[in-house]
Design a protein around this motif. Structure first.
Motif, mmCIF file in Angstrom:
data_model
loop_
_atom_site.group_PDB
_atom_site.id
_atom_site.type_symbol
_atom_site.label_atom_id
_atom_site.label_comp_id
_atom_site.label_asym_id
_atom_site.label_seq_id
_atom_site.Cartn_x
_atom_site.Cartn_y
_atom_site.Cartn_z
ATOM 1 N N ASP A 419 -23.223 20.772 50.054
ATOM 2 C CA ASP A 419 -24.104 21.133 51.170
ATOM 3 C C ASP A 419 -23.318 21.930 52.200
ATOM 4 O OD1 ASP A 419 -25.839 21.262 53.339
ATOM 5 O OD2 ASP A 419 -26.459 19.164 53.180
ATOM 6 N N GLU A 420 -23.864 23.087 52.599
ATOM 7 C CA GLU A 420 -23.169 23.897 53.597
ATOM 8 C C GLU A 420 -23.097 23.213 54.959
ATOM 9 O OE1 GLU A 420 -25.279 27.461 55.193
ATOM 10 O OE2 GLU A 420 -26.796 26.955 53.691
ATOM 11 N N ASN A 421 -23.872 22.165 55.168
ATOM 12 C CA ASN A 421 -23.839 21.431 56.434
ATOM 13 C C ASN A 421 -22.892 20.242 56.412
ATOM 14 O OD1 ASN A 421 -25.890 23.014 57.806
ATOM 15 N ND2 ASN A 421 -27.358 22.083 56.396
ATOM 16 N N SER A 422 -22.174 20.036 55.313
ATOM 17 C CA SER A 422 -21.201 18.948 55.254
ATOM 18 C C SER A 422 -20.048 19.229 56.213
ATOM 19 C CB SER A 422 -20.666 18.795 53.833
ATOM 20 O OG SER A 422 -19.932 19.943 53.447
ATOM 21 N N ALA A 423 -19.393 18.177 56.640
ATOM 22 C CA ALA A 423 -18.268 18.325 57.571
ATOM 23 C C ALA A 423 -17.163 19.190 56.969
ATOM 24 C CB ALA A 423 -17.716 16.947 57.952
ATOM 25 N N LEU A 424 -16.943 19.065 55.658
ATOM 26 C CA LEU A 424 -15.885 19.832 55.008
ATOM 27 C C LEU A 424 -16.155 21.325 55.109
ATOM 28 C CD1 LEU A 424 -13.312 19.647 53.159
ATOM 29 C CD2 LEU A 424 -14.892 19.912 51.236
ATOM 30 N N ILE A 425 -17.368 21.757 54.754
ATOM 31 C CA ILE A 425 -17.692 23.183 54.787
ATOM 32 C C ILE A 425 -17.742 23.690 56.224
ATOM 33 C CG2 ILE A 425 -19.418 24.920 54.195
ATOM 34 C CD1 ILE A 425 -17.872 23.736 51.800
ATOM 35 N N ARG A 426 -18.296 22.897 57.143
ATOM 36 C CA ARG A 426 -18.327 23.325 58.540
ATOM 37 C C ARG A 426 -16.920 23.472 59.095
ATOM 38 N NH1 ARG A 426 -20.138 19.814 61.872
ATOM 39 N NH2 ARG A 426 -20.533 18.053 60.468
ATOM 40 N N ALA A 427 -15.995 22.625 58.648
ATOM 41 C CA ALA A 427 -14.599 22.737 59.093
ATOM 42 C C ALA A 427 -13.960 24.010 58.538
ATOM 43 C CB ALA A 427 -13.810 21.509 58.655
ATOM 44 N N GLU A 428 -14.291 24.377 57.298
ATOM 45 C CA GLU A 428 -13.770 25.618 56.736
ATOM 46 C C GLU A 428 -14.268 26.821 57.537
ATOM 47 O OE1 GLU A 428 -14.346 26.080 52.560
ATOM 48 O OE2 GLU A 428 -13.452 24.144 52.055
ATOM 49 N N VAL A 429 -15.574 26.862 57.799
ATOM 50 C CA VAL A 429 -16.147 27.966 58.580
ATOM 51 C C VAL A 429 -15.493 28.041 59.948
ATOM 52 C CG1 VAL A 429 -18.237 28.828 59.698
ATOM 53 C CG2 VAL A 429 -18.363 27.925 57.364
ATOM 54 N N ALA A 430 -15.393 26.894 60.618
ATOM 55 C CA ALA A 430 -14.835 26.859 61.970
ATOM 56 C C ALA A 430 -13.375 27.307 61.986
ATOM 57 C CB ALA A 430 -14.966 25.455 62.548
ATOM 58 N N THR A 431 -12.610 26.909 60.969
ATOM 59 C CA THR A 431 -11.200 27.289 60.915
ATOM 60 C C THR A 431 -11.042 28.792 60.745
ATOM 61 O OG1 THR A 431 -10.634 25.151 59.920
ATOM 62 C CG2 THR A 431 -9.003 26.909 59.747
ATOM 63 N N TYR A 432 -11.773 29.360 59.802
ATOM 64 C CA TYR A 432 -11.686 30.809 59.605
ATOM 65 C C TYR A 432 -12.055 31.559 60.879
ATOM 66 C CZ TYR A 432 -11.146 30.332 54.506
ATOM 67 O OH TYR A 432 -10.683 30.051 53.251
ATOM 68 N N LYS A 433 -13.143 31.153 61.528
ATOM 69 C CA LYS A 433 -13.566 31.837 62.747
ATOM 70 C C LYS A 433 -12.505 31.700 63.838
ATOM 71 C CE LYS A 433 -18.599 31.687 62.164
ATOM 72 N NZ LYS A 433 -19.890 31.197 62.737
#
Length: 511
Positions: A419-433
């Motif tokens: 799920d793109e809303n999981s904490a793991l994926i949101r952390a990846e997005v946030a880190t890259y940004k």
């Protein structure tokens, strides 16, 4: 893992089906500025000071090839990685036997609220030194145009370079006098390159399963950047089954049990033609669509959201360059690029990897082969499973009278979805940004890795791949991993090390 990735550039985009998020100027700042100041400056200083040790760690690891397909150095590879884990600070490390090659399990509990799972592999693909421009185990430094200084060696990109870079992040955090912001649970296998046939056995050992079930997610360190600096975030991967179909006179009861003179074809059946006939039933006449009975019964079509990701990706794609990179002039069934990309993400496949029968050397040799073999890979999409697909393949052949054709499964696993809303994926997005890197959201990897073992019961946690830097020629000659970048948009070793550091701190803090 079977990523089967292409060389670089747009070929990576083809396999991942990327869609751009926030492609503004904010994501174009030069990577060497990462964390030179601020709360992690001390860790960056330690990472820079440990750079040569990190390079040596990766090079020494490349020098020891563990090749599951050749049963080469497998106990040695597991033992070597166990020492790398201990050296990085894991407090519990064990080599775990399976019915195949061993795995390595390790934990580091720092008393943090969050626990992150870490998937690694110590096996690599085979290689032919004659095809390489430098010895494949040397880890030679080679300048690559428009990129920088790279380490060339088997396993440098897939995946010892990125994995060694994550270990460098652990070393840097400790050298800075800090403790990790999350607890770690590590599982490392030695059979990814042959389809992970015993990985589930490894993961479901009671003490390993209990540790993994506490994780907020599991990720695999991977060099995810493209040449323009963007980094891909995959929301899944196709599953895979690797197998052989074998037709023989011995099993068939017709044709020769061994190779005989070809003049006898007038009075003898041919196992080679028998195999060809069996193969023809598996796909439509053009070879483009699986025709195995019931193959599409459980295939989940792409959602509107997933199709929107693909349409977004097309906006940033140079189709002519993509075709040139692949050496093709048209897409399957003469589809548009958008339709071909939808097909790539959505459709399962039946692919022939190789065909072997009789004599294949110089000139001719007039024989009638007694045995013929086809190596196949079957790519699976949600909601197919390996068990279902294997059963349907066998039933399909039997129904058509090919009971004698052997189906020898060598490995494989189910598809992966997160799920793109999981904490793991949101952390990846946030880190890259946070690091000024454009995150590219992808429907799924068209290649495969055994992440589904984690996303499905009994583990049932999100998975993803994450990392900066870049590499190429995985599974091919002159495989390379970037060490010193001359491209301001792509991370070298120190910046990539800091990318993992930032990811750990971001995951620890994300709500």
């Amino acid at each position: 893992m079977d990523f089967r990735d292409f060389d670089r550039l747009n070929r990576r985009d083809i396999i991942r089906g990327t869609a751009m998020l926030g492609a503004g100027a904010a994501f174009l700042q030069p990577l060497p500025l990462f964390a030179q100041a601020g709360s992690l400056a001390d860790i960056r200083k330690a990472a820079a000071a440990g750079k040569e040790a990190s390079i040596k760690r990766i090079r020494d690891w490349v020098a020891l090839p563990s090749i599951a397909a050749e049963d080469r150095n497998m106990p040695e590879g597991a033992a070597y990685f166990a020492e790398l884990a201990k050296d990085a600070g894991f407090t519990h490390v064990e080599v775990v036997p399976t019915d195949g090659h061993p795995g390595v399990f390790a934990t580091l509990d720092v008393g943090a609220p969050r626990t992150l799972g870490l998937y690694l592999m110590y096996d690599v693909k085979q290689y032919d030194p004659a095809e390489w421009s430098s010895p494949p185990l040397e880890g030679k430094m080679v300048e690559r145009k428009n990129l920088g200084m790279t380490m060339v060696g088997r396993g440098s990109a897939n995946h010892k370079g990125p994995e060694g870079t994550f270990l460098a992040a652990m070393h840097a955090i400790r050298a800075a006098g800090r403790k990790l912001p999350v607890n770690l649970v590590l599982i490392c296998e030695g059979e990814e390159e042959i389809g992970s046939p015993h990985f589930r056995q490894l993961v479901t050992k009671p003490h390993i399963l209990a540790a993994l079930q506490k994780c907020d997610g599991v990720f695999m360190p991977t060099a995810m950047q493209d040449m323009e600096g963007g980094a891909t975030i995959e929301l899944g991967a196709k599953g895979i089954i690797e197998l052989e179909l074998v037709a023989s006179g011995e099993k068939w009861g017709r044709g020769p049990k061994k190779d005989v003179h070809s003049s006898l074809k007038a009075m003898l059946d041919s196992p080679a033609w028998r195999l060809v006939q069996a193969l023809q039933t598996l796909v439509t006449p053009d070879g483009n669509t699986p025709a195995i009975d019931g193959w599409f019964e459980n295939v989940r079509k792409l959602s509107d959201r997933e199709k929107a990701m693909i349409r977004d990706a097309i906006k940033h794609t140079n189709e002519a360059q993509m075709k040139d990179d692949l050496g093709v002039t048209r897409w399957i069934d003469d589809l548009s690029l958008e339709d071909a990309m939808v097909r790539l993400m959505q459709e399962p496949t039946v692919n022939i990897e190789g065909l072997v029968a009789g004599y294949t050397g110089p000139g001719g040799k007039t024989i009638l082969p007694g045995r013929a073999v086809a190596k196949l890979d079957l790519r699976l999409v949600p909601n197919q499973t390996r068990a279902e697909a294997t059963q349907k393949l066998r039933a399909h052949l039997d129904k058509r009278g090919f009971n004698d054709v052997e189906v020898n499964i060598s490995g494989g696993y189910d598809p992966t979805e997160t799920d793109e809303n999981s904490a793991l994926i949101r952390a990846e997005v946030a880190t890259y940004k946070k690091l000024g890197v454009r995150p590219n959201l992808s429907v799924r990897l068209a290649g495969s890795w055994p992440g589904g073992t984690f996303t499905q019961p009994p583990v049932s946690v999100p998975v993803g791949r994450f990392g900066l830097s870049t590499g190429g020629n995985a599974h091919a000659p002159d495989e390379y991993y970037l060490i010193d970048s001359t491209n301001p948009k792509v991370a070298g070793l120190v910046d990539s090390t800091m990318g993992y550091v930032e990811f750990l701190y971001t995951l620890a803090a994300i709500k």
